[in-house]
Write a protein that holds these residues in place. Structure first.
Motif, PDB file in Angstrom:
ATOM      1  N   PHE A  13      12.046  -0.060   5.068  1.00 50.23           N
ATOM      2  CA  PHE A  13      12.496   0.317   3.722  1.00 50.23           C
ATOM      3  C   PHE A  13      14.018   0.405   3.680  1.00 50.23           C
ATOM      4  O   PHE A  13      14.657  -0.078   2.742  1.00 50.23           O
ATOM      5  CB  PHE A  13      11.909   1.664   3.315  1.00 50.23           C
ATOM      6  CG  PHE A  13      10.521   1.582   2.766  1.00 50.23           C
ATOM      7  CD1 PHE A  13      10.232   0.767   1.686  1.00 50.23           C
ATOM      8  CD2 PHE A  13       9.494   2.336   3.312  1.00 50.23           C
ATOM      9  CE1 PHE A  13       8.943   0.695   1.174  1.00 50.23           C
ATOM     10  CE2 PHE A  13       8.205   2.270   2.810  1.00 50.23           C
ATOM     11  CZ  PHE A  13       7.933   1.445   1.739  1.00 50.23           C
TER      12      PHE A  13
ATOM     13  N   ILE B 261      15.682  -3.106   3.805  1.00 50.02           N
ATOM     14  CA  ILE B 261      15.622  -3.853   2.554  1.00 50.02           C
ATOM     15  C   ILE B 261      16.513  -3.222   1.489  1.00 50.02           C
ATOM     16  O   ILE B 261      17.274  -3.898   0.809  1.00 50.02           O
ATOM     17  CB  ILE B 261      14.159  -3.929   2.077  1.00 50.02           C
ATOM     18  CG1 ILE B 261      13.336  -4.490   3.222  1.00 50.02           C
ATOM     19  CG2 ILE B 261      14.046  -4.688   0.751  1.00 50.02           C
ATOM     20  CD1 ILE B 261      12.554  -5.668   3.006  1.00 50.02           C
TER      21      ILE B 261
ATOM     22  N   VAL C  55      15.440 -10.729   4.999  1.00 54.30           N
ATOM     23  CA  VAL C  55      14.457  -9.887   4.316  1.00 54.30           C
ATOM     24  C   VAL C  55      13.057 -10.463   4.493  1.00 54.30           C
ATOM     25  O   VAL C  55      12.099  -9.736   4.775  1.00 54.30           O
ATOM     26  CB  VAL C  55      14.807  -9.768   2.815  1.00 54.30           C
ATOM     27  CG1 VAL C  55      13.766  -8.941   2.096  1.00 54.30           C
ATOM     28  CG2 VAL C  55      16.181  -9.165   2.637  1.00 54.30           C
ATOM     29  N   LEU C  56      12.959 -11.776   4.368  1.00 58.24           N
ATOM     30  CA  LEU C  56      11.659 -12.432   4.531  1.00 58.24           C
ATOM     31  C   LEU C  56      11.103 -12.197   5.927  1.00 58.24           C
ATOM     32  O   LEU C  56       9.923 -11.875   6.097  1.00 58.24           O
ATOM     33  CB  LEU C  56      11.796 -13.945   4.286  1.00 58.24           C
ATOM     34  CG  LEU C  56      11.859 -14.388   2.842  1.00 58.24           C
ATOM     35  CD1 LEU C  56      11.889 -15.898   2.761  1.00 58.24           C
ATOM     36  CD2 LEU C  56      10.658 -13.851   2.073  1.00 58.24           C
TER      37      LEU C  56
ATOM     38  N   PHE D   4      10.007  -8.709   6.345  1.00 57.10           N
ATOM     39  CA  PHE D   4       8.795  -8.461   5.560  1.00 57.10           C
ATOM     40  C   PHE D   4       7.566  -9.059   6.239  1.00 57.10           C
ATOM     41  O   PHE D   4       6.519  -8.418   6.345  1.00 57.10           O
ATOM     42  CB  PHE D   4       8.949  -9.051   4.156  1.00 57.10           C
ATOM     43  CG  PHE D   4       7.702  -8.915   3.330  1.00 57.10           C
ATOM     44  CD1 PHE D   4       7.266  -7.676   2.914  1.00 57.10           C
ATOM     45  CD2 PHE D   4       6.952 -10.030   2.999  1.00 57.10           C
ATOM     46  CE1 PHE D   4       6.113  -7.539   2.164  1.00 57.10           C
ATOM     47  CE2 PHE D   4       5.793  -9.894   2.250  1.00 57.10           C
ATOM     48  CZ  PHE D   4       5.371  -8.654   1.838  1.00 57.10           C
TER      49      PHE D   4
ATOM     50  N   GLN E  99       4.932  -6.213   7.217  1.00 58.57           N
ATOM     51  CA  GLN E  99       4.287  -5.919   5.937  1.00 58.57           C
ATOM     52  C   GLN E  99       3.164  -4.900   6.037  1.00 58.57           C
ATOM     53  O   GLN E  99       2.901  -4.165   5.099  1.00 58.57           O
ATOM     54  CB  GLN E  99       3.843  -7.199   5.231  1.00 58.57           C
ATOM     55  CG  GLN E  99       2.864  -8.026   5.961  1.00 58.57           C
ATOM     56  CD  GLN E  99       1.570  -8.111   5.189  1.00 58.57           C
ATOM     57  OE1 GLN E  99       1.345  -7.365   4.268  1.00 58.57           O
ATOM     58  NE2 GLN E  99       0.725  -9.028   5.605  1.00 58.57           N
TER      59      GLN E  99
ATOM     60  N   PHE F  58       4.688  -1.567   5.451  1.00 54.63           N
ATOM     61  CA  PHE F  58       4.979  -1.404   4.038  1.00 54.63           C
ATOM     62  C   PHE F  58       3.832  -0.786   3.301  1.00 54.63           C
ATOM     63  O   PHE F  58       3.928   0.210   2.624  1.00 54.63           O
ATOM     64  CB  PHE F  58       5.140  -2.780   3.424  1.00 54.63           C
ATOM     65  CG  PHE F  58       6.512  -3.100   3.140  1.00 54.63           C
ATOM     66  CD1 PHE F  58       7.105  -2.593   2.019  1.00 54.63           C
ATOM     67  CD2 PHE F  58       7.233  -3.877   4.005  1.00 54.63           C
ATOM     68  CE1 PHE F  58       8.396  -2.891   1.765  1.00 54.63           C
ATOM     69  CE2 PHE F  58       8.529  -4.166   3.740  1.00 54.63           C
ATOM     70  CZ  PHE F  58       9.111  -3.679   2.625  1.00 54.63           C
ATOM     71  N   VAL F  59       2.699  -1.476   3.470  1.00 53.14           N
ATOM     72  CA  VAL F  59       1.503  -1.105   2.734  1.00 53.14           C
ATOM     73  C   VAL F  59       1.112   0.323   3.094  1.00 53.14           C
ATOM     74  O   VAL F  59       0.861   1.156   2.225  1.00 53.14           O
ATOM     75  CB  VAL F  59       0.390  -2.100   3.076  1.00 53.14           C
ATOM     76  CG1 VAL F  59      -0.917  -1.644   2.500  1.00 53.14           C
ATOM     77  CG2 VAL F  59       0.767  -3.471   2.560  1.00 53.14           C
TER      78      VAL F  59
ATOM     79  N   ILE G 252       3.751   2.999   1.697  1.00 55.43           N
ATOM     80  CA  ILE G 252       3.681   3.261   0.266  1.00 55.43           C
ATOM     81  C   ILE G 252       2.407   3.992  -0.089  1.00 55.43           C
ATOM     82  O   ILE G 252       2.413   4.939  -0.869  1.00 55.43           O
ATOM     83  CB  ILE G 252       3.786   1.945  -0.518  1.00 55.43           C
ATOM     84  CG1 ILE G 252       5.179   1.409  -0.341  1.00 55.43           C
ATOM     85  CG2 ILE G 252       3.498   2.170  -1.983  1.00 55.43           C
ATOM     86  CD1 ILE G 252       5.320   0.000  -0.751  1.00 55.43           C
ATOM     87  N   ALA G 253       1.315   3.602   0.533  1.00 58.42           N
ATOM     88  CA  ALA G 253       0.048   4.252   0.226  1.00 58.42           C
ATOM     89  C   ALA G 253       0.114   5.732   0.622  1.00 58.42           C
ATOM     90  O   ALA G 253      -0.410   6.589  -0.080  1.00 58.42           O
ATOM     91  CB  ALA G 253      -1.087   3.544   0.942  1.00 58.42           C
TER      92      ALA G 253
END
Lengths: 295, 304
Positions: free
Chosen positions: A219, A222, A273-274, A277, A281, A284-285, A288-289
């Motif tokens: 996070f 990015i 960034v790609l 990610f 990833q 990330f998921v 956030i969850a």
């Protein structure tokens, strides 16, 4: 004959397998076109980056360039005398790495305190963390500008690099949520062995929290890599600029934007960034969850 | 709280308390220096005729606020902000819900699609905003070309006063990643038994969605609505890169109005007043969020 067939079709549609098959069909009929739409901006970016200028303005637009012009990347990078992409990239990288480390250090400490230490006033301070979690920095930018001006920090990287060492409510919350899941028995065992809180944090919590720390680092990467508002506000001279500001300077630099070169450098700017990610990833998921709806 | 502060406690508890404050100290300093200090400084400055230098400030009371409320452009920017907020809540959140429902299906390749749908969120920045200028190009852009293929004459998008705000809303629908994931987690949290008993009662897909999914999801929905409202106040990058508040004032939103007053017109007193108003609105939203939704955001808040 046909009526029997129709009856069979209707029966199939109503059966469990039939419903499932139709469901899968409808799902993919939506998933696929949406997926293409979401990738389209990148395809447009990369294909423009590979075209010669005269083909950029060709109509109808072509996603696959007729002739591939790899030089665009080098030309874009060294293209404009006063926009030095090497410097900008280096500055972006320096600020981003510093801010990730600063955030990890300051937020780990605060998160451990909020998750595991007893103190009077703790709930009060945690309420402040929650209250400031949604507050965007944009709302505070005017007085912060005055403050950093007073400090003599304008046109240096300090306004961007110092605050991350002083915590970030969202990250504190994220790490605290993770720290709460670490079993109490581990802490008790360490305490019996005579470990202090600094050691418990370093030797138990940090090794066990790699997924959460990875989430935080991603996070932070990015957010800082894409940060445009801060650098635009605090930085003036070309030598200290970061990548997003450099990209904007490309826009109409000579009255006419050289789209193929600008898209080439934009592609270069997006690649880190790609990569982050693609490899991160999963974090990330989960991250956030966790902050959104654990309950 | 103060009554409890005076209660005597054991030495080891005292030690733990000292460590607690030592550990939160960096955050606490940051809070005072970079947040609370600036907030109150901003309030103070909004009552002055501050332009560039801080040395010769005149107290002018509520004049900045009066000037602000008299400025038609301020009201235009409030209206534009509301337009975009409503658009992002209505279209963005329902779109994110649709994506979350799709990603909640048990079909092959879901992880791949989840990554693809999240991708534009992480790359949202100057680089992609520049690409969108090109996508929105009325004559040569891919968007209007695609529309033409299916027989629709595309609008001039960000280059027209009527279409610039819908364009920005459309573009923002590509970065609904976080709220999509939060909604997906919410969907996965709905107990399976509820769907099973609904099926026994003969409920179809729509009835299940209407009577099970939506009510169970409502706290999460409220949370994502708040998030999307807050993020609508932050859309500086797109405005700066793509429209600069134009054409005319048609995409002049509050954050752009603030930026122009502070750093272009150097009306810092007025900018401070705008910032203070924004701050109050955002705090009210956060307050509403906790008031309605403390049930699911506070989790195990009282542990320890």
């Amino acid at each position: 004959m046909t009526t029997r067939k129709r009856k069979e079709t209707v029966a199939w549609r109503k059966s469990v397998q039939g419903r499932r098959a139709i469901g899968i069909f409808v799902t993919f009929a939506l998933l696929l076109p949406l997926g293409i739409a979401f990738i389209l901006p990148f395809i447009v970016m990369v294909s423009t980056a590979l075209k010669p200028l005269n083909q950029v303005f060709a109509f109808p637009p072509r996603l696959i360039p007729e002739t591939v012009q790899w030089e665009n990347f080098a030309d874009g990078w060294y293209g404009y005398g006063y926009v030095n992409f090497t410097t900008c990239t280096w500055n972006s990288l320096k600020i981003t790495v510093n801010n990730i480390i600063g955030n990890i250090v300051s937020c780990t400490l605060a998160a451990y305190a909020f998750a595991r230490l007893k103190a009077r006033g703790k709930n009060f301070f945690f309420a402040i963390v929650l209250a400031t979690m949604l507050l965007p920095n944009e709302a505070l930018v005017v007085p912060q500008y005055v403050l950093f001006n007073r400090f003599g920090w304008l046109d240096t990287h300090l306004p961007l690099m110092v605050p991350p060492w002083f915590g970030w409510p969202f990250f504190i919350f994220l790490l605290r949520q993770f720290f709460l899941t670490i079993p109490e028995e581990l802490v008790d065992a360490a305490k019996i062995d005579g470990a202090g809180h600094a050691r418990i944090l370093l030797q138990i919590f940090i090794p066990l929290s790699k997924p959460a720390l990875a989430t935080l680092a991603i996070f932070a990467f990015i957010g800082n890599w894409n940060n445009f508002f801060g650098p635009l506000l605090y930085l003036r001279t070309p030598d200290v600029q970061t990548l997003p500001v450099c990209l904007v300077q490309y826009q109409g630099a000579y009255g006419n934007t050289e789209w193929h070169l600008m898209m080439a450098v934009a592609t270069i700017a997006v690649i880190p960034v790609l990569i982050i990610f693609i490899f991160g990833q999963r974090y990330f998921v989960e991250g956030i969850a966790t902050t959104g709806v654990k309950g | 709280m103060f009554r409890r502060l005076t209660k005597p406690i054991s030495p080891s508890a005292k030690r733990e308390e000292r460590i607690f404050y030592l550990f939160i100290l960096p955050w606490l300093i940051g809070l005072v220096v970079f947040s609370i200090g600036p907030v109150f400084g901003m309030l103070g400055l909004s009552f002055t005729d501050w332009r560039i230098s801080l040395d010769d400030l005149q107290f002018i009371g509520l004049d900045n606020y009066a000037k602000l409320f008299d400025d038609p452009i301020f009201w235009t920017s409030v209206g534009n902000t509301l337009y975009i907020v409503v658009g992002r809540v209505v279209f963005g959140v329902s779109f994110a819900l649709l994506l979350a429902i799709l990603l909640n299906q048990r079909v092959a390749g879901i992880a791949f699609f989840r990554a693809v749908y999240y991708l534009p969120t992480v790359t949202a920045g100057v680089a992609v905003a520049l690409v969108w200028i090109w996508i929105f190009n009325p004559r040569l852009g891919i968007l209007n070309y695609t529309l033409k293929q299916i027989g629709i004459q595309g609008p001039p998008w960000i280059f027209s006063k009527t279409w610039v705000k819908p364009s920005l809303i459309l573009m923002s629908m590509f970065s609904v990643g976080p709220i999509m994931i939060i909604l997906l987690a919410g969907l996965q949290g709905v107990p399976k038994e509820l769907y099973e008993s609904a099926e026994i009662d003969g409920a179809g897909n729509w009835a299940k969605f209407r009577n099970v999914t939506l009510p169970m999801l409502s706290p999460v929905l409220f949370f994502v609505i708040i998030i999307s409202v807050v993020s609508s106040f932050q859309n500086f990058t797109e405005i700066r890169v793509m429209t600069e508040g134009g054409p005319g004032e048609s995409s002049n939103v509050l954050i752009w109005y603030l930026w122009e007053n502070a750093f272009i017109f150097l009306q810092l007193g007025i900018a401070a007043a705008v910032a203070w108003i924004m701050f109050v609105v955002l705090m009210l939203l956060t307050g509403a969020q906790f008031w309605v939704g403390r049930r699911w955001v506070y989790y195990e808040a009282d542990t320890g």
